[in-house]
Write a protein that holds these residues in place. Structure first.
Motif, short mmCIF file in Angstrom:
data_model
loop_
_atom_site.label_atom_id
_atom_site.label_comp_id
_atom_site.label_asym_id
_atom_site.label_seq_id
_atom_site.Cartn_x
_atom_site.Cartn_y
_atom_site.Cartn_z
N GLN A 51 0.76 -1.27 -0.02
CA GLN A 51 -0.01 0.14 0.03
C GLN A 51 0.80 1.35 0.00
O GLN A 51 0.71 2.19 -0.63
CB GLN A 51 -0.96 0.02 1.03
N GLN A 52 1.90 1.19 0.64
CA GLN A 52 2.77 2.26 0.78
C GLN A 52 3.61 2.42 -0.74
O GLN A 52 3.53 3.67 -1.40
CB GLN A 52 4.10 2.21 1.84
N VAL A 58 2.78 5.93 -2.69
CA VAL A 58 3.89 6.69 -3.12
C VAL A 58 3.94 6.84 -4.67
O VAL A 58 4.25 8.10 -5.00
CB VAL A 58 4.94 6.35 -2.20
N ALA A 59 4.11 5.72 -5.18
CA ALA A 59 4.26 5.79 -6.67
C ALA A 59 3.33 6.84 -7.50
O ALA A 59 3.62 7.48 -8.39
CB ALA A 59 4.05 4.34 -7.27
N GLU A 97 13.04 3.90 0.53
CA GLU A 97 14.10 4.65 -0.47
C GLU A 97 13.08 5.84 -1.23
O GLU A 97 13.43 6.79 -1.25
CB GLU A 97 14.92 3.75 -1.00
N ARG A 98 12.50 5.21 -1.76
CA ARG A 98 11.46 5.89 -2.65
C ARG A 98 10.57 6.96 -2.01
O ARG A 98 10.31 8.08 -2.14
CB ARG A 98 10.56 5.21 -3.59
N THR A 99 9.86 6.58 -0.81
CA THR A 99 9.28 7.40 0.07
C THR A 99 10.09 8.69 0.52
O THR A 99 9.63 9.70 0.41
CB THR A 99 8.70 6.61 1.46
N LEU A 148 1.09 6.68 6.01
CA LEU A 148 1.66 6.27 7.30
C LEU A 148 0.76 5.83 8.39
O LEU A 148 1.09 4.65 8.93
CB LEU A 148 2.40 7.69 7.92
N ASP A 149 -0.56 6.15 8.62
CA ASP A 149 -1.20 5.73 9.39
C ASP A 149 -1.76 4.13 9.22
O ASP A 149 -1.89 3.41 10.01
CB ASP A 149 -2.82 6.74 9.21
N ASP A 150 -2.03 3.92 7.75
CA ASP A 150 -2.25 2.64 7.46
C ASP A 150 -0.90 1.69 7.67
O ASP A 150 -1.16 0.52 8.36
CB ASP A 150 -2.43 2.56 6.06
#
Length: 174
Positions: free
Chosen positions: A54-55, A59-60, A117-119, A153-155
């Protein structure tokens, strides 16, 4: 709030997920990673995979990346899960979770490290204008980059906590 404070808070929050994820899987066997407290519960492996997926996916969508780390960097092939490549865990049934497999427990931390790293790269480039950019106007108020990042972040925090709880149950069974 200044951009520097927002950046520092985001980096700290996502850094806590990066630090906690390996700890929740380290030292567990594949059977322990796949153990479910009951037939409809999620296991540790699925929780940490979904946390990272999900992150990664969200983020993508906030970056100029044409695809997620999952598909773009070959993680989908390394994991070899019995799902479509664009699956990230939302709306999966208990049976779907039950089909989850894992060949190498080290993949979880390695995949999440690539996502992290991407985040970090995204968060480090944001300024006040970028944080305020609307990314979903179907809501009232519309969702901005800042709100989306807090949601991601919450998830992640919730799923890491769930995985830690299930790990505690696994350890009590020993």
């Amino acid at each position: 709030m200044t951009t520097d404070i927002a950046r520092d808070l985001m980096l700290d929050g996502f850094g806590r997920i990066r630090d906690g994820l390996p700890e929740v899987v380290d030292g567990l066997s594949i059977d322990e990673l796949l153990w479910r407290p009951d037939a409809d519960a999620n296991h540790i492996a699925w929780l940490v995979w979904h946390l990272a997926r999900q992150q990664d996916d969200q983020v993508a969508q906030l970056t100029d990346a044409s695809e997620s780390v999952w598909t773009g960097d070959g993680w989908v092939e390394r994991f070899g899960l019995p799902y479509r490549a664009d699956t990230h865990g939302w709306s999966m049934s208990s049976a779907d979770v039950g089909r989850f497999t894992v060949a190498d427990p080290a993949l979880f931390a390695a995949y999440h490290a690539a996502v992290h790293e991407r985040t970090v790269a995204l968060v480090e480039e944001l300024d006040d204008t970028a944080y305020a950019r609307v990314v979903d106007d179907r809501w009232d108020p519309p969702v901005t980059v800042a709100v989306r990042l807090v949601s991601v972040l919450d998830d992640a925090v919730k799923h890491l906590g769930q995985a830690e709880y299930v790990r505690g149950l696994v350890e009590r069974r020993r």
